[in-house]
Design an enzyme around this catalytic site. Structure first.
Site, PDB file in Angstrom:
ATOM      1  N   LEU A   1      24.738 -15.820 -20.753  1.00 32.62           N
ATOM      2  CA  LEU A   1      26.076 -15.433 -21.207  1.00 32.62           C
ATOM      3  C   LEU A   1      26.087 -13.925 -21.361  1.00 32.62           C
ATOM      4  O   LEU A   1      25.074 -13.317 -21.730  1.00 32.62           O
ATOM      5  CB  LEU A   1      26.399 -16.056 -22.573  1.00 32.62           C
ATOM      6  CG  LEU A   1      26.898 -17.494 -22.678  1.00 32.62           C
ATOM      7  CD1 LEU A   1      27.270 -17.793 -24.125  1.00 32.62           C
ATOM      8  CD2 LEU A   1      28.075 -17.753 -21.769  1.00 32.62           C
ATOM      9  N   ASP A   2      27.238 -13.312 -21.106  1.00 27.69           N
ATOM     10  CA  ASP A   2      27.359 -11.879 -21.369  1.00 27.69           C
ATOM     11  C   ASP A   2      27.082 -11.600 -22.845  1.00 27.69           C
ATOM     12  O   ASP A   2      27.343 -12.441 -23.711  1.00 27.69           O
ATOM     13  CB  ASP A   2      28.774 -11.389 -21.036  1.00 27.69           C
ATOM     14  CG  ASP A   2      29.065 -11.430 -19.548  1.00 27.69           C
ATOM     15  OD1 ASP A   2      28.108 -11.459 -18.756  1.00 27.69           O
ATOM     16  OD2 ASP A   2      30.257 -11.446 -19.186  1.00 27.69           O
ATOM     17  N   ARG A   3      26.612 -10.415 -23.121  1.00 25.57           N
ATOM     18  CA  ARG A   3      26.270 -10.036 -24.493  1.00 25.57           C
ATOM     19  C   ARG A   3      27.441 -10.212 -25.452  1.00 25.57           C
ATOM     20  O   ARG A   3      27.280 -10.681 -26.579  1.00 25.57           O
ATOM     21  CB  ARG A   3      25.795  -8.576 -24.508  1.00 25.57           C
ATOM     22  CG  ARG A   3      25.421  -8.061 -25.888  1.00 25.57           C
ATOM     23  CD  ARG A   3      24.946  -6.620 -25.806  1.00 25.57           C
ATOM     24  NE  ARG A   3      24.595  -6.112 -27.119  1.00 25.57           N
ATOM     25  CZ  ARG A   3      24.155  -4.875 -27.349  1.00 25.57           C
ATOM     26  NH1 ARG A   3      23.998  -4.039 -26.340  1.00 25.57           N
ATOM     27  NH2 ARG A   3      23.863  -4.483 -28.572  1.00 25.57           N
TER      28      ARG A   3
END
Length: 325
Positions: free
Chosen positions: A147-149
Protein backbone atom coordinates in the site's frame (compact mmCIF):
# COMPACT_ATOMS: atom_id res chain seq x y z
CA UNK A 1 42.61 -4.17 12.57
CA UNK A 2 41.82 -1.47 9.99
CA UNK A 3 38.44 0.17 9.60
CA UNK A 4 37.99 -1.63 6.27
CA UNK A 5 38.63 -5.01 7.91
CA UNK A 6 36.37 -4.16 10.84
CA UNK A 7 33.52 -3.35 8.47
CA UNK A 8 33.55 -6.83 6.94
CA UNK A 9 32.45 -10.18 8.36
CA UNK A 10 33.52 -13.55 6.95
CA UNK A 11 31.19 -16.47 7.56
CA UNK A 12 32.28 -20.11 7.39
CA UNK A 13 30.74 -22.95 5.41
CA UNK A 14 27.09 -23.60 6.22
CA UNK A 15 24.95 -26.61 5.37
CA UNK A 16 21.26 -25.83 5.32
CA UNK A 17 18.49 -28.40 5.05
CA UNK A 18 15.56 -27.37 2.84
CA UNK A 19 12.24 -27.62 4.67
CA UNK A 20 8.80 -28.18 3.16
CA UNK A 21 8.04 -24.47 3.15
CA UNK A 22 10.96 -23.85 0.72
CA UNK A 23 10.22 -26.78 -1.58
CA UNK A 24 10.03 -25.71 -5.22
CA UNK A 25 12.02 -22.51 -4.67
CA UNK A 26 14.82 -21.64 -7.10
CA UNK A 27 18.32 -22.00 -5.70
CA UNK A 28 19.27 -18.37 -6.41
CA UNK A 29 16.22 -17.05 -4.56
CA UNK A 30 16.89 -19.41 -1.66
CA UNK A 31 20.46 -18.09 -1.38
CA UNK A 32 19.34 -14.46 -1.61
CA UNK A 33 17.16 -15.09 1.46
CA UNK A 34 19.93 -16.95 3.30
CA UNK A 35 22.56 -14.33 2.47
CA UNK A 36 20.69 -11.06 2.93
CA UNK A 37 22.81 -8.10 1.96
CA UNK A 38 25.20 -10.08 -0.25
CA UNK A 39 25.17 -8.73 -3.84
CA UNK A 40 23.50 -10.92 -6.45
CA UNK A 41 26.71 -10.89 -8.53
CA UNK A 42 28.60 -12.68 -5.74
CA UNK A 43 25.83 -15.25 -5.27
CA UNK A 44 25.76 -16.09 -9.00
CA UNK A 45 29.56 -16.25 -9.08
CA UNK A 46 29.84 -18.82 -6.27
CA UNK A 47 27.11 -20.92 -7.94
CA UNK A 48 28.92 -20.74 -11.30
CA UNK A 49 32.25 -21.75 -9.70
CA UNK A 50 30.62 -24.80 -8.11
CA UNK A 51 31.12 -23.59 -4.55
CA UNK A 52 27.40 -24.01 -3.85
CA UNK A 53 26.36 -27.68 -3.78
CA UNK A 54 23.00 -29.38 -3.38
CA UNK A 55 23.30 -32.91 -2.02
CA UNK A 56 27.06 -32.62 -2.84
CA UNK A 57 26.37 -32.01 -6.52
CA UNK A 58 26.95 -28.95 -8.70
CA UNK A 59 23.82 -27.01 -9.59
CA UNK A 60 22.53 -24.07 -11.63
CA UNK A 61 20.84 -20.89 -10.34
CA UNK A 62 17.42 -22.03 -11.57
CA UNK A 63 17.61 -25.46 -9.88
CA UNK A 64 14.37 -26.14 -8.00
CA UNK A 65 14.93 -27.30 -4.44
CA UNK A 66 13.13 -30.21 -2.78
CA UNK A 67 12.30 -30.75 0.87
CA UNK A 68 15.18 -32.57 2.53
CA UNK A 69 17.85 -31.28 0.13
CA UNK A 70 21.11 -30.20 1.78
CA UNK A 71 22.52 -26.93 0.43
CA UNK A 72 26.21 -26.20 0.98
CA UNK A 73 26.75 -22.44 1.32
CA UNK A 74 30.46 -21.52 0.95
CA UNK A 75 32.35 -18.97 3.07
CA UNK A 76 31.09 -15.50 2.19
CA UNK A 77 32.58 -12.14 3.14
CA UNK A 78 29.90 -9.53 3.60
CA UNK A 79 29.93 -5.93 4.68
CA UNK A 80 28.78 -5.42 8.23
CA UNK A 81 25.86 -3.05 8.11
CA UNK A 82 25.65 -0.24 10.65
CA UNK A 83 23.15 -1.04 13.36
CA UNK A 84 19.69 -0.05 12.15
CA UNK A 85 17.34 2.11 14.16
CA UNK A 86 15.02 -0.35 15.91
CA UNK A 87 11.29 0.39 16.09
CA UNK A 88 10.35 1.37 19.64
CA UNK A 89 7.99 -0.62 21.84
CA UNK A 90 5.21 1.95 21.33
CA UNK A 91 5.13 1.60 17.54
CA UNK A 92 5.45 -2.19 17.90
CA UNK A 93 2.41 -2.15 20.17
CA UNK A 94 0.45 0.01 17.73
CA UNK A 95 1.16 -2.38 14.88
CA UNK A 96 0.35 -5.50 16.90
CA UNK A 97 -2.90 -3.83 17.96
CA UNK A 98 -3.75 -3.14 14.31
CA UNK A 99 -3.88 -6.85 13.42
CA UNK A 100 -7.42 -7.74 12.34
CA UNK A 101 -6.84 -11.40 11.41
CA UNK A 102 -4.20 -14.03 12.11
CA UNK A 103 -3.73 -17.78 11.76
CA UNK A 104 -0.68 -20.03 11.42
CA UNK A 105 -0.19 -19.10 7.75
CA UNK A 106 -0.79 -15.36 7.55
CA UNK A 107 -1.93 -12.17 9.24
CA UNK A 108 -3.74 -9.04 8.05
CA UNK A 109 -3.01 -5.57 9.44
CA UNK A 110 -5.05 -2.37 9.29
CA UNK A 111 -2.03 -0.21 8.39
CA UNK A 112 -2.15 3.38 9.70
CA UNK A 113 -1.75 6.21 7.19
CA UNK A 114 1.75 7.70 7.11
CA UNK A 115 3.58 4.42 7.74
CA UNK A 116 5.32 2.81 4.76
CA UNK A 117 4.94 -0.94 4.29
CA UNK A 118 8.75 -1.30 4.33
CA UNK A 119 11.81 0.79 5.10
CA UNK A 120 14.02 2.50 2.52
CA UNK A 121 14.15 5.84 0.71
CA UNK A 122 15.23 7.59 3.90
CA UNK A 123 12.90 5.58 6.18
CA UNK A 124 14.55 3.53 8.92
CA UNK A 125 11.68 1.06 9.08
CA UNK A 126 8.19 0.33 7.87
CA UNK A 127 5.32 -2.02 8.68
CA UNK A 128 7.19 -5.24 7.94
CA UNK A 129 10.28 -4.22 9.93
CA UNK A 130 8.09 -3.27 12.90
CA UNK A 131 6.36 -6.66 12.87
CA UNK A 132 9.69 -8.51 12.59
CA UNK A 133 11.05 -6.50 15.49
CA UNK A 134 7.95 -7.24 17.59
CA UNK A 135 8.22 -10.96 16.74
CA UNK A 136 11.93 -11.85 16.91
CA UNK A 137 11.17 -15.58 16.95
CA UNK A 138 9.15 -15.50 13.72
CA UNK A 139 11.02 -17.48 11.08
CA UNK A 140 9.26 -15.86 8.14
CA UNK A 141 7.29 -12.64 7.68
CA UNK A 142 6.88 -11.20 4.19
CA UNK A 143 4.54 -8.70 2.55
CA UNK A 144 2.06 -10.26 0.13
CA UNK A 145 1.27 -6.89 -1.49
CA UNK A 146 1.84 -3.21 -0.83
CA UNK A 147 0.00 0.00 0.00
CA UNK A 148 1.18 3.55 -0.56
CA UNK A 149 2.61 5.16 2.55
CA UNK A 150 -0.26 7.67 2.84
CA UNK A 151 -2.99 5.05 2.23
CA UNK A 152 -4.43 3.28 5.27
CA UNK A 153 -6.09 -0.10 5.48
CA UNK A 154 -5.70 -3.82 5.00
CA UNK A 155 -2.34 -5.39 4.17
CA UNK A 156 -1.67 -9.15 4.03
CA UNK A 157 1.53 -10.62 5.48
CA UNK A 158 2.56 -14.23 4.94
CA UNK A 159 4.01 -16.22 7.86
CA UNK A 160 5.15 -19.09 5.63
CA UNK A 161 6.75 -19.14 2.19
CA UNK A 162 4.06 -21.54 0.97
CA UNK A 163 1.38 -19.04 2.03
CA UNK A 164 3.25 -16.23 0.24
CA UNK A 165 3.35 -18.25 -2.98
CA UNK A 166 -0.33 -19.16 -2.69
CA UNK A 167 -1.56 -15.61 -1.98
CA UNK A 168 0.59 -14.01 -4.67
CA UNK A 169 -0.68 -16.59 -7.15
CA UNK A 170 -4.25 -15.73 -6.09
CA UNK A 171 -3.47 -12.05 -6.72
CA UNK A 172 -2.02 -12.80 -10.16
CA UNK A 173 -5.15 -14.70 -11.11
CA UNK A 174 -7.37 -11.88 -9.73
CA UNK A 175 -9.04 -14.16 -7.20
CA UNK A 176 -8.45 -11.72 -4.32
CA UNK A 177 -10.89 -8.82 -4.30
CA UNK A 178 -9.82 -5.49 -2.81
CA UNK A 179 -12.26 -2.71 -2.01
CA UNK A 180 -11.09 0.81 -1.13
CA UNK A 181 -13.05 3.78 0.18
CA UNK A 182 -12.04 7.19 -1.15
CA UNK A 183 -13.34 10.68 -0.51
CA UNK A 184 -13.12 12.47 -3.86
CA UNK A 185 -13.65 16.06 -4.92
CA UNK A 186 -16.99 16.99 -6.50
CA UNK A 187 -20.17 15.07 -7.13
CA UNK A 188 -19.30 11.65 -8.56
CA UNK A 189 -21.44 10.75 -11.56
CA UNK A 190 -23.23 7.49 -10.86
CA UNK A 191 -22.90 6.72 -14.57
CA UNK A 192 -19.14 6.25 -14.05
CA UNK A 193 -18.95 2.66 -12.88
CA UNK A 194 -15.63 1.63 -14.45
CA UNK A 195 -12.49 3.37 -15.60
CA UNK A 196 -10.39 1.36 -18.03
CA UNK A 197 -7.55 3.68 -18.97
CA UNK A 198 -3.94 2.51 -19.51
CA UNK A 199 -1.44 3.79 -16.95
CA UNK A 200 2.19 4.75 -17.52
CA UNK A 201 4.81 5.40 -14.85
CA UNK A 202 7.13 8.34 -15.43
CA UNK A 203 9.68 10.44 -13.58
CA UNK A 204 9.43 14.11 -12.67
CA UNK A 205 12.47 16.39 -13.22
CA UNK A 206 13.19 16.13 -9.47
CA UNK A 207 13.24 12.32 -9.67
CA UNK A 208 9.79 11.80 -8.13
CA UNK A 209 7.87 8.92 -9.71
CA UNK A 210 4.33 9.50 -10.86
CA UNK A 211 1.69 7.86 -13.07
CA UNK A 212 -0.48 9.22 -15.88
CA UNK A 213 -3.13 7.95 -18.29
CA UNK A 214 -1.25 7.18 -21.51
CA UNK A 215 -1.92 4.97 -24.54
CA UNK A 216 1.61 3.58 -24.10
CA UNK A 217 0.83 2.47 -20.55
CA UNK A 218 -0.31 -0.85 -19.09
CA UNK A 219 -3.95 -1.96 -19.28
CA UNK A 220 -5.74 -1.00 -16.06
CA UNK A 221 -9.27 -1.35 -14.73
CA UNK A 222 -10.96 0.09 -11.63
CA UNK A 223 -14.61 -0.40 -10.74
CA UNK A 224 -16.31 2.48 -8.92
CA UNK A 225 -19.50 2.78 -6.86
CA UNK A 226 -20.75 5.98 -5.21
CA UNK A 227 -21.56 5.48 -1.53
CA UNK A 228 -22.52 8.96 -0.36
CA UNK A 229 -22.67 12.59 -1.45
CA UNK A 230 -21.47 15.57 0.63
CA UNK A 231 -21.09 19.26 -0.01
CA UNK A 232 -18.25 19.43 -2.53
CA UNK A 233 -17.22 15.78 -2.11
CA UNK A 234 -18.34 12.20 -2.68
CA UNK A 235 -17.46 8.97 -0.87
CA UNK A 236 -16.84 6.19 -3.39
CA UNK A 237 -15.89 2.54 -3.29
CA UNK A 238 -13.05 1.73 -5.70
CA UNK A 239 -12.31 -1.90 -6.55
CA UNK A 240 -9.12 -2.31 -8.62
CA UNK A 241 -9.17 -5.31 -10.94
CA UNK A 242 -5.56 -4.73 -11.95
CA UNK A 243 -2.86 -3.65 -9.50
CA UNK A 244 -0.96 -0.73 -11.01
CA UNK A 245 0.94 1.89 -9.01
CA UNK A 246 -1.36 4.78 -7.95
CA UNK A 247 -4.14 3.18 -10.01
CA UNK A 248 -7.12 4.38 -7.99
CA UNK A 249 -5.64 7.85 -7.50
CA UNK A 250 -5.00 8.40 -11.21
CA UNK A 251 -8.24 6.82 -12.41
CA UNK A 252 -10.22 9.00 -9.98
CA UNK A 253 -8.36 12.09 -11.22
CA UNK A 254 -9.01 11.08 -14.86
CA UNK A 255 -12.73 10.83 -14.05
CA UNK A 256 -12.57 14.45 -12.86
CA UNK A 257 -12.67 13.66 -9.14
CA UNK A 258 -9.19 13.54 -7.57
CA UNK A 259 -8.94 12.03 -4.11
CA UNK A 260 -9.08 14.63 -1.32
CA UNK A 261 -5.70 15.31 0.25
CA UNK A 262 -3.73 13.87 -2.69
CA UNK A 263 -0.67 16.11 -3.00
CA UNK A 264 0.43 14.33 -6.20
CA UNK A 265 -2.75 14.38 -8.28
CA UNK A 266 -5.09 17.00 -6.78
CA UNK A 267 -4.80 20.56 -8.11
CA UNK A 268 -3.19 23.08 -5.75
CA UNK A 269 -6.36 25.12 -5.14
CA UNK A 270 -8.50 22.11 -4.22
CA UNK A 271 -5.74 20.70 -2.03
CA UNK A 272 -5.33 24.01 -0.21
CA UNK A 273 -9.10 24.22 0.40
CA UNK A 274 -9.17 20.68 1.79
CA UNK A 275 -6.25 21.43 4.11
CA UNK A 276 -7.87 24.69 5.25
CA UNK A 277 -11.02 22.75 6.16
CA UNK A 278 -8.98 20.48 8.45
CA UNK A 279 -8.08 17.66 6.07
CA UNK A 280 -4.91 16.03 7.38
CA UNK A 281 -4.36 13.00 5.16
CA UNK A 282 -4.89 11.32 1.81
CA UNK A 283 -8.51 10.16 1.95
CA UNK A 284 -7.91 6.65 0.62
CA UNK A 285 -8.49 3.57 2.77
CA UNK A 286 -8.17 -0.13 1.90
CA UNK A 287 -11.51 -1.02 3.45
CA UNK A 288 -12.13 -4.71 2.64
CA UNK A 289 -10.50 -7.90 1.39
CA UNK A 290 -12.19 -11.02 0.05
CA UNK A 291 -10.01 -14.09 -0.42
CA UNK A 292 -9.61 -17.81 0.25
CA UNK A 293 -7.33 -18.91 3.08
CA UNK A 294 -4.13 -20.80 2.32
CA UNK A 295 -4.40 -24.59 2.82
CA UNK A 296 -8.07 -24.71 3.89
CA UNK A 297 -9.43 -22.62 1.02
CA UNK A 298 -12.12 -21.22 3.33
CA UNK A 299 -13.57 -17.93 2.04
CA UNK A 300 -12.92 -14.85 4.20
CA UNK A 301 -14.10 -11.25 4.05
CA UNK A 302 -12.34 -8.73 6.27
CA UNK A 303 -13.18 -5.07 6.87
CA UNK A 304 -11.07 -2.37 8.48
CA UNK A 305 -12.54 0.69 10.24
CA UNK A 306 -11.39 4.18 9.28
CA UNK A 307 -8.80 5.87 11.43
CA UNK A 308 -9.69 8.94 13.49
CA UNK A 309 -8.47 11.49 10.93
CA UNK A 310 -10.48 9.89 8.10
CA UNK A 311 -13.62 9.57 10.24
CA UNK A 312 -13.40 13.17 11.48
CA UNK A 313 -13.45 14.51 7.92
CA UNK A 314 -16.54 12.43 7.11
CA UNK A 315 -18.23 13.52 10.33
CA UNK A 316 -17.60 17.22 9.58
CA UNK A 317 -18.99 16.82 6.06
CA UNK A 318 -22.02 14.92 7.36
CA UNK A 319 -22.79 17.59 9.97
CA UNK A 320 -22.49 20.31 7.33
CA UNK A 321 -24.85 18.37 5.08
CA UNK A 322 -27.37 17.95 7.94
CA UNK A 323 -27.17 21.66 8.77
CA UNK A 324 -27.86 22.51 5.13
CA UNK A 325 -31.18 20.72 5.33
Amino acid sequence: MSNAEASQVREGVRRVSVDEDNEGQRLDNFLLAQLRGVPKSIIYRVIRKGEVRVNKGRVKPDTRLKAGDEVRIPPITRKEKPEAVAPGSRVQGVMEGAIVFENEHMLVVNKPAGIAVHGGSGLSFGLIEVLRSARPDARFLELVHRLDRDTSGLVMIAKKRSALRYLQDELRHKRIRKHYHALVAGGWSEAVKRVEEPLLRYEMPNGERRVRVDDEGKASLTLFRCLSFYEGYSLVEASPVTGRTHQIRVHAMWAGHPIAGDDKYMDDGSLKAFRAAGGQRLMLHARALEFSLPVSGDPVRLEAPYDEAFQQVLDRLASRRAAGR
